[in-house]
Design a protein around this motif. Sequence first.
Motif, PDB file in Angstrom:
ATOM      1  N   ASP A 134      41.450  46.920  43.448  1.00  0.00           N
ATOM      2  CA  ASP A 134      41.165  47.902  42.410  1.00  0.00           C
ATOM      3  C   ASP A 134      41.048  47.230  41.045  1.00  0.00           C
ATOM      4  O   ASP A 134      40.118  47.514  40.269  1.00  0.00           O
ATOM      5  CB  ASP A 134      42.260  48.968  42.369  1.00  0.00           C
ATOM      6  CG  ASP A 134      42.291  49.835  43.618  1.00  0.00           C
ATOM      7  OD1 ASP A 134      41.288  49.861  44.351  1.00  0.00           O
ATOM      8  OD2 ASP A 134      43.331  50.474  43.856  1.00  0.00           O
ATOM      9  N   LEU A 135      41.985  46.351  40.736  1.00  0.00           N
ATOM     10  CA  LEU A 135      41.929  45.620  39.473  1.00  0.00           C
ATOM     11  C   LEU A 135      40.640  44.808  39.376  1.00  0.00           C
ATOM     12  O   LEU A 135      39.969  44.788  38.334  1.00  0.00           O
ATOM     13  CB  LEU A 135      43.137  44.690  39.342  1.00  0.00           C
ATOM     14  CG  LEU A 135      44.463  45.311  38.907  1.00  0.00           C
ATOM     15  CD1 LEU A 135      45.593  44.306  39.112  1.00  0.00           C
ATOM     16  CD2 LEU A 135      44.404  45.752  37.446  1.00  0.00           C
ATOM     17  N   TRP A 136      40.311  44.130  40.463  1.00  0.00           N
ATOM     18  CA  TRP A 136      39.116  43.291  40.486  1.00  0.00           C
ATOM     19  C   TRP A 136      37.860  44.127  40.241  1.00  0.00           C
ATOM     20  O   TRP A 136      36.972  43.729  39.473  1.00  0.00           O
ATOM     21  CB  TRP A 136      39.026  42.566  41.817  1.00  0.00           C
ATOM     22  CG  TRP A 136      37.869  41.613  41.954  1.00  0.00           C
ATOM     23  CD1 TRP A 136      36.814  41.719  42.812  1.00  0.00           C
ATOM     24  CD2 TRP A 136      37.662  40.404  41.216  1.00  0.00           C
ATOM     25  NE1 TRP A 136      35.966  40.645  42.667  1.00  0.00           N
ATOM     26  CE2 TRP A 136      36.463  39.820  41.682  1.00  0.00           C
ATOM     27  CE3 TRP A 136      38.386  39.753  40.219  1.00  0.00           C
ATOM     28  CZ2 TRP A 136      35.955  38.632  41.180  1.00  0.00           C
ATOM     29  CZ3 TRP A 136      37.884  38.557  39.707  1.00  0.00           C
ATOM     30  CH2 TRP A 136      36.685  38.015  40.188  1.00  0.00           C
ATOM     31  N   ALA A 137      37.797  45.287  40.865  1.00  0.00           N
ATOM     32  CA  ALA A 137      36.649  46.168  40.670  1.00  0.00           C
ATOM     33  C   ALA A 137      36.546  46.594  39.203  1.00  0.00           C
ATOM     34  O   ALA A 137      35.443  46.655  38.631  1.00  0.00           O
ATOM     35  CB  ALA A 137      36.767  47.394  41.569  1.00  0.00           C
ATOM     36  N   ALA A 138      37.690  46.876  38.586  1.00  0.00           N
ATOM     37  CA  ALA A 138      37.685  47.282  37.184  1.00  0.00           C
ATOM     38  C   ALA A 138      37.255  46.135  36.282  1.00  0.00           C
ATOM     39  O   ALA A 138      36.468  46.325  35.336  1.00  0.00           O
ATOM     40  CB  ALA A 138      39.071  47.786  36.787  1.00  0.00           C
ATOM     41  N   PHE A 139      37.726  44.946  36.559  1.00  0.00           N
ATOM     42  CA  PHE A 139      37.372  43.796  35.726  1.00  0.00           C
ATOM     43  C   PHE A 139      35.895  43.444  35.842  1.00  0.00           C
ATOM     44  O   PHE A 139      35.316  42.863  34.909  1.00  0.00           O
ATOM     45  CB  PHE A 139      38.243  42.591  36.091  1.00  0.00           C
ATOM     46  CG  PHE A 139      39.554  42.552  35.359  1.00  0.00           C
ATOM     47  CD1 PHE A 139      39.627  42.118  34.054  1.00  0.00           C
ATOM     48  CD2 PHE A 139      40.730  42.971  35.979  1.00  0.00           C
ATOM     49  CE1 PHE A 139      40.821  42.094  33.363  1.00  0.00           C
ATOM     50  CE2 PHE A 139      41.934  42.952  35.299  1.00  0.00           C
ATOM     51  CZ  PHE A 139      41.984  42.518  33.993  1.00  0.00           C
ATOM     52  N   GLN A 140      35.276  43.797  36.953  1.00  0.00           N
ATOM     53  CA  GLN A 140      33.843  43.525  37.104  1.00  0.00           C
ATOM     54  C   GLN A 140      32.990  44.366  36.165  1.00  0.00           C
ATOM     55  O   GLN A 140      31.809  44.077  35.950  1.00  0.00           O
ATOM     56  CB  GLN A 140      33.409  43.764  38.552  1.00  0.00           C
ATOM     57  CG  GLN A 140      34.102  42.893  39.575  1.00  0.00           C
ATOM     58  CD  GLN A 140      34.149  41.424  39.168  1.00  0.00           C
ATOM     59  OE1 GLN A 140      33.112  40.775  39.066  1.00  0.00           O
ATOM     60  NE2 GLN A 140      35.358  40.921  38.927  1.00  0.00           N
TER      61      GLN A 140
END
Length: 312
Positions: A134-140
């Motif tokens: 989830d964090l990774w998706a947001a940072f993208q």
Amino acid sequence: MRPVLRSGSAAAVLGVATVAALAAWPVGVEPEPIELVGDVERGAYLARASGCIACHTNFEEGGAPLAGGAPLPTDFGTFYPPNITTDPDFGIGAWTVEDFARAVRQGIGPDGTPYYPTFTYPFYADFSDQDIADLWAAFQTVPPVAENAPSHDMVFPFDQRWGLKLWRAAYLDDPETEPVDGQSDVWNRGRELVRGATHCGACHTERNLAGARVLDAMFAGNDALPGGNDAPSIRPPDLIAGGWTVSNLAYALKTGITPSGDAFGGSMGEVVMYGTSFLTPADLEAMATYLLDSDVAGIEMAGVHATESEAD
């Protein structure tokens, strides 16, 4: 004199060999592949709770979100949070989700370099694979910023990163965010946030000479924060004596307004403005419930001493 010289030479060679061995000593573990689909909204929420925006944005200089660079002066030198935008050269745009997982949960860069514990990775060690996805998706979704944050300006010997491997061996501890049997869901959610994502203990706990938290003083306050700030005790008896209740503490974490009508300032003001003000009422109530429970200190300190006894 020759035996003395030989002894000194041998010691020097041994010292160099020791440093070389430490430099080559791998730390951490290789993360398992993460193939989960991330939820951008949940990731953005977790990033806010975890203080990513507050730490990695130089607001005073008008810096772009998450481009890093805000100085953090300490007794060990001045730290500069890095650029964590999607720029492939100056940010984390060339990382994989596994690189990201290793950095967030273990405090280790893609090249195996350990991060200084000013990055609050010890509190994120229990993040699940879904949390990471989830964090990774947001940072993208973060626009790339082609600017390099300044390098840390450390004093010797703290500028020798291999020494962090010794620090990790001596002081790296589990955040203990897991649910406690017999406690309510609200209490356990508060524990998960306070001891994990919102990392309250990072500021509200005294540090030793090595910069590690004094676990026996968990939440007892810290009057030597970077930049000359201080953080009061947030142990239940002290909060209760100060007039805090679940209701007004949750309100303060949302608005920054204290029961006396004053407002949080300094680093706590930033925590609220860029972090806890974005949390749901339910999560704020959970944090307040946990922090004000008179049993918290006994439960958590019993866990600390049990861990120490097991280690012995």
